[in-house]
Design a protein around this motif. Structure first.
Motif, short mmCIF file in Angstrom:
data_model
loop_
_atom_site.label_atom_id
_atom_site.label_comp_id
_atom_site.label_asym_id
_atom_site.label_seq_id
_atom_site.Cartn_x
_atom_site.Cartn_y
_atom_site.Cartn_z
N PHE A 419 8.37 -5.85 -10.56
CA PHE A 419 8.19 -4.70 -9.69
C PHE A 419 7.20 -5.04 -8.58
N ILE A 420 7.48 -4.56 -7.38
CA ILE A 420 6.51 -4.60 -6.29
C ILE A 420 6.42 -3.18 -5.71
N SER A 421 5.32 -2.89 -5.04
CA SER A 421 5.10 -1.52 -4.58
C SER A 421 5.68 -1.26 -3.19
N SER A 422 6.03 -2.34 -2.45
CA SER A 422 6.59 -2.17 -1.11
C SER A 422 7.54 -3.33 -0.83
N VAL A 423 8.58 -3.04 -0.07
CA VAL A 423 9.53 -4.09 0.27
C VAL A 423 8.86 -5.19 1.10
N THR A 424 7.76 -4.85 1.77
CA THR A 424 7.06 -5.85 2.59
C THR A 424 6.32 -6.88 1.73
N GLN A 425 6.34 -6.71 0.40
CA GLN A 425 5.67 -7.66 -0.50
C GLN A 425 6.62 -8.74 -1.02
N LEU A 426 7.78 -8.86 -0.40
CA LEU A 426 8.71 -9.95 -0.75
C LEU A 426 8.23 -11.23 -0.06
N ALA A 427 7.54 -12.07 -0.80
CA ALA A 427 7.00 -13.30 -0.21
C ALA A 427 8.02 -14.43 -0.19
N ASP A 428 9.09 -14.29 -0.99
CA ASP A 428 10.14 -15.31 -1.06
C ASP A 428 11.50 -14.65 -0.90
N SER A 429 12.51 -15.45 -0.61
CA SER A 429 13.87 -14.91 -0.57
C SER A 429 14.31 -14.59 -1.99
N VAL A 430 15.21 -13.61 -2.10
CA VAL A 430 15.63 -13.11 -3.41
C VAL A 430 17.08 -12.65 -3.28
N ASP A 431 17.82 -12.73 -4.38
CA ASP A 431 19.25 -12.37 -4.33
C ASP A 431 19.46 -10.86 -4.32
N ASN A 432 18.92 -10.16 -5.32
CA ASN A 432 19.25 -8.75 -5.51
C ASN A 432 17.99 -7.90 -5.65
N VAL A 433 17.94 -6.82 -4.85
CA VAL A 433 16.75 -5.94 -4.82
C VAL A 433 17.20 -4.50 -5.00
N CYS A 434 16.45 -3.76 -5.84
CA CYS A 434 16.67 -2.31 -5.98
C CYS A 434 15.42 -1.61 -5.46
N TRP A 435 15.61 -0.76 -4.47
CA TRP A 435 14.49 0.03 -3.92
C TRP A 435 14.54 1.41 -4.58
N LEU A 436 13.74 1.58 -5.61
CA LEU A 436 13.74 2.80 -6.40
C LEU A 436 12.76 3.81 -5.78
N GLY A 437 13.30 4.73 -5.02
CA GLY A 437 12.45 5.72 -4.35
C GLY A 437 12.38 5.51 -2.86
N CYS A 438 13.52 5.26 -2.25
CA CYS A 438 13.57 5.12 -0.79
C CYS A 438 13.64 6.53 -0.18
N VAL A 439 12.54 7.24 -0.30
CA VAL A 439 12.47 8.62 0.19
C VAL A 439 11.15 8.83 0.94
N GLY A 440 11.13 9.89 1.75
CA GLY A 440 9.91 10.23 2.47
C GLY A 440 9.51 9.18 3.47
N SER A 441 8.26 9.26 3.90
CA SER A 441 7.75 8.30 4.87
C SER A 441 6.67 7.46 4.22
N SER A 442 6.81 6.15 4.31
CA SER A 442 5.83 5.24 3.70
C SER A 442 4.84 4.70 4.72
N LEU A 443 4.74 5.35 5.88
CA LEU A 443 3.89 4.83 6.95
C LEU A 443 2.42 5.18 6.72
N SER A 444 1.58 4.26 7.16
CA SER A 444 0.13 4.49 7.09
C SER A 444 -0.29 5.45 8.19
N THR A 445 -1.48 6.02 8.04
CA THR A 445 -2.03 6.88 9.08
C THR A 445 -2.50 6.02 10.25
N TYR A 446 -2.20 6.46 11.44
CA TYR A 446 -2.63 5.73 12.65
C TYR A 446 -4.16 5.75 12.71
N PRO A 447 -4.81 4.57 12.70
CA PRO A 447 -6.27 4.52 12.54
C PRO A 447 -7.08 4.78 13.81
N TYR A 448 -6.42 4.97 14.97
CA TYR A 448 -7.17 5.11 16.22
C TYR A 448 -6.97 6.49 16.84
#
Length: 897
Positions: A419-448
């Motif tokens: 398990f990883i917490s974000s798709v951006t944590q794929l450090a290597d190539s991989v064959d098959n991925v399940c994104w469990l909970g592709c809902v809502g907005s996962s964006l950070s708050t704009y810091p400026y």
């Protein structure tokens, strides 16, 4: 060594061991924090980083004087910690973007921030990066075989990190890796579910669609793990993000008890925190508080009688009491001594330290204790220069220091999926991925957000790298898209419409994917509401019906009998034998601490205590003495009763309610003493404990609210029962001659007082309803505030006490034979209790249901306040199926809820 870096990576990022032939030696995956630590280690830079609360307080101390000359002065004066936290966030974000306080101060805001910067000691991550950058300019940190592989574009990185990597790149140690393709090479499938729960059930049931999945993306696995346990599946790594574990509540709840007026809800919650430092006495005091509604002599009795000896035969009384001593202190809301607050915080921090070094405390709990200790020490540091604080200042300070934290909830077990917490944590190539909970907005708050467009533009012109809001979110989207290029075969997106009762937004990436396909193509990609692949068990469904009675072991029930009965227990036995058996005999519903009484019950308790205290104080002269009291003296006595029995009325949200209650109680008490005088009576005692023996019943305890005597004949007694109610049910009971409570009190008082005076007799009973300011009786003559209730003709000759005894014998015989009647909501006339009793001894009548008087009443439902009264379309409908009406008992009484 090879370092793979991305600002989105962390220790749980995905590495394809198969692709790397199982070799991890010489490989390290880093996010920004991990890379910084690695560079500091190689540079020999020692760092002692403060915890967030401690750094917060240190920064506040540093800027405390200089901020008085800035535009932040007024805000800081109102909330020192909260404003300091905001300023720290601004400072850190600016420094990471390359801000130089000495050069970039062209607006009042930036000038003031720069002035504050001159007073601070560099301790942030931005300061550490700057220090490492200065070292890298003149030193080599890596050998020729070392490499940093950066999985992000240079412009996506904060300027300080970018500059450090640029210098390392000039030395030949950095390689920027870009995705090799720009088009999605994987097959996309979308599974849509109604709720998150169903989606998790589907995932855990291991359908064919996900059997070959290499890694699952999920940013919140706490609920998934709870469900995995019930499915007998291994749990995965999970963190409770921004959580408020109960142990941390010792900080907020405990310190809130120094504020006045005392918040009784906070006190009850505080005493029930698991593993409370006051140990066993905390739970006992919580029971007292829930039972009594306030802090009174029973609180002191529990503390006095509690055994504070531990397993090592050491007396821990002083240590335990230090965590509850503030409750009885008479602090002033605008003058709370800081020494008392600091003493509690220091004791709590010391307790945390002892727990941290204990072998019997789990690592997860130790992590929470470390944070709690940090909160406490930060508070002590914050208040070091003060002698006293107001309640408002204290609460603002507590809220400023306290912040929800992220803690490990479960550690991954053997055979658990990756398990990883974000798709951006794929450090290597991989064959098959399940994104469990592709809902809502996962964006950070704009810091400026604290900078306007003009300031951002000018800072960028001067070399500070601050992305616009559009650029910031575009960069993050690009990181996600880049990560998706690592997927070679299949991407499965699992989404849901509702999380609990909350409607979920569509994820931006899902919207983007949808735009790439025609409606017809998208329909083939999306799978709607697929059923979990659970093992199906077939069998006959047994319909649960209401049972007239339950057959139990009569021998065991015969042996179970209360030592002393009361009005409430006998009433329950007659009306609801099932509940009597469960609650009084089997004790299956022993009250667990937790709830304070509702407002009406609380007001009644306070009114009872107020009158009781007046009688204790003035005796038989109470009516005349009460009239002589000033308004201030009455208020003082009522406030004492409120603190002892109705502390919820002291809460700010009940301020109006409290004032109305006090005014009504004073008015009602004045009318009560007028009635007492008018009827030629004088009060004798309140809450009189009468332990007597009744034939056929046995030991019985009664506690009449008020016993009075006739002034001219002390052998003649009168009993008043007080109610904080406006219900007509009490008048109806008198009219139908079925006031069981008053009958019990009358019979018990006769036996009780004849032990002292053989001529003693009870000449009258009555209900006094405080809100109505009226006395309801069948004895005394009618007047302005006395209602003489005329008994119905067909009830005049009823022998009420004989009926009660007959019913008690009947019910006990049922229990002795193992029969426990339930039959709630069944037709009263058809019950064995009534059916076929013609010519037998008369029984006390069963109570009918609200608006359905021919059906037996459901327990715990007041006739004037039906359960679910606001939303029960079928409650008064005689055609409604009884099984559809909920029972309030904790045990399922023969039907499903």
């Amino acid at each position: 060594m090879k370092i793979i870096y991305s600002p989105e990576f962390n220790s749980t990022s995905y590495i394809n061991l198969q692709q790397r032939q199982g070799q991890l030696l010489g490989l390290k995956v880093c996010g920004s924090t991990e890379l910084l630590s690695e560079l500091e280690l190689r540079a020999g830079i020692a760092v002692q980083e403060l915890s967030e609360p401690e750094r917060l307080v240190a920064h506040r101390d540093a800027i405390k004087e200089s901020i008085k000359k800035t535009i932040f002065a007024n805000s800081f004066a109102m909330d020192e910690i909260g404003v300091t936290r905001q300023l720290l966030n601004w400072r850190d974000n600016l420094l990471m973007a390359g801000w130089n306080p000495q050069e970039h101060r062209f607006t009042k805001k930036l000038e003031n921030l720069a002035a504050l910067e001159e007073e601070t000691t560099p301790r942030s991550q931005a300061d550490r990066w700057k220090k490492v950058h200065e070292y890298v300019k003149n030193h080599r940190l890596f050998s020729e075989n070392d490499k940093i592989e950066v999985h992000a574009s240079s412009e996506l990185l904060p300027l300080v990190i970018r500059n450090t990597l640029d210098d390392l790149n000039n030395q030949g140690f950095v390689e920027y890796v870009q995705p090799t393709t720009t088009n999605s090479a994987y097959n996309l499938k979308v599974y849509k579910f109604k709720t998150r729960t169903i989606a998790y059930q589907w995932y855990l049931s291991q359908p064919d669609a996900i059997k070959d999945i290499d890694v699952t993306v999920s940013n919140d696995n706490c609920m998934l793990n709870d469900m995995a346990i019930s499915f007998n599946k291994p749990v995965v790594n999970s963190k409770s993000s921004d959580s408020n574990p109960q142990i941390l509540q010792l900080f907020k709840l405990g310190l809130s008890l120094f504020a006045r007026p005392l918040n009784v809800y906070n006190l009850l919650s505080y005493l029930q925190v698991p593993g409370h430092p006051a140990k066993g006495v905390a739970f006992q005091l919580a029971k007292v508080l829930a039972d009594e509604g306030g802090v009174n002599e029973k609180w002191d009795e529990v503390i006095q009688n509690h055994d504070f000896t531990n397993d090592k035969d050491e007396d821990e009384r002083e240590e335990c009491l230090s965590f509850i001593s503030m409750v009885k202190e008479e602090f002033q809301s605008d003058h709370i001594p800081v020494e008392a607050i600091k003493s509690y915080a220091n004791d709590l921090a010391h307790w945390c330290d002892k727990q941290i070094f204990s072998k019997h405390v789990s690592d997860e709990r130790k992590a929470q204790l470390i944070v709690l200790s940090s909160f406490c020490r930060s508070l002590v540091q914050t208040l070091k220069d003060k002698k006293t604080v107001t309640s408002e200042e204290l609460m603002v300070t507590i809220d400023g220091i306290y912040q929800p934290q992220s803690f490990t909830h479960f550690k991954a077990e053997k055979d658990s999926p990756d398990f990883i917490s974000s798709v951006t944590q794929l450090a290597d190539s991989v064959d098959n991925v399940c994104w469990l909970g592709c809902v809502g907005s996962s964006l950070s708050t704009y810091p400026y957000d604290f900078l306007n467009n003009e300031e951002i533009e000018k800072l960028n012109e001067q070399g500070v790298s601050i992305p616009s809001k559009t650029e910031f979110y575009s960069h993050y989207r690009q990181l996600q898209l880049n990560a998706l290029q690592n997927i070679r075969q299949n991407l499965i997106l699992v989404c849901w419409e509702y999380d609990g009762n909350e409607l979920q937004e569509e994820h931006p990436l899902l919207t983007e994917f949808k735009s790439r396909y025609t409606d017809e193509q998208w329909a083939r990609i999306v799978v709607q509401n697929e059923k979990p692949h659970l093992e199906e068990k077939k069998g006959e469904v047994v319909k649960l019906d209401i049972l007239p009675n339950y057959q139990l072991d009569g021998t065991q029930l015969r042996a179970l009998k209360r030592e002393t009965e009361s009005y409430s227990s006998i009433s329950t036995l007659i009306q609801h034998p099932f509940d009597y058996t469960a609650d009084y005999l089997l004790k299956l519903r022993e009250p667990s601490v937790g709830q304070l009484d509702d407002l009406d019950t609380t007001k009644g308790n306070v009114a009872h205590l107020f009158i009781e205290n007046l009688v204790k104080e003035f005796g038989t002269e109470m009516p005349n003495k009460y009239k002589e009291l000033t308004d201030e003296e009455k208020n003082s006595r009522i406030n004492i009763a409120i603190s002892q029995k109705g502390a919820i009325l002291l809460l700010p949200e009940y301020k109006m309610e409290q004032q109305q209650f006090v005014d009504k109680l004073k008015e009602s008490a004045l009318i009560l003493v007028d009635i007492i005088t008018q009827l030629g009576l004088q009060p004798v005692e309140c809450e009189v404990k009468m332990n007597v023996q009744f034939e056929d019943i046995g030991s019985f305890e009664a506690k009449p609210d008020m016993v009075l005597q006739e002034t001219n004949n002390p052998s003649h007694y009168v009993i008043f029962d007080f109610k904080w109610s406006e219900s007509s049910s009490f008048e109806k009971k008198l009219k139908e001659k079925r006031a069981m409570q008053l009958e019990f009190y009358s019979q018990a008082a006769t036996i009780h007082y004849q032990k002292q005076d053989k001529n003693a007799k009870i000449v009258g009973t009555a209900y006094y309803l405080f809100p109505l300011c009226k006395l309801f009786t069948t004895v005394f003559p009618e007047s302005e505030h006395v209602v003489n209730v005329e008994v119905d003709y067909d009830a005049e000759n009823r022998k009420l006490f004989e009926e009660i005894k007959n019913s008690y014998i009947y019910r006990r015989n049922e229990l002795n034979n193992g029969k426990v009647e339930d039959s709630e909501l069944c037709a009263i006339a058809e019950l064995p209790y009534n059916k076929g009793t013609k010519g037998k001894l008369p029984l006390y009548p069963l109570e009918g249901q609200y608006k359905r008087e021919n059906d037996k009443k459901c327990p715990y439902v007041k006739t004037d306040k039906p359960a679910f009264a606001k939303k029960v379309p079928n409650w008064g409908d005689s055609k409604a199926d009884d099984r559809e009406i909920k029972t309030t008992h904790s045990i399922l009484k023969g039907r499903l809820l």
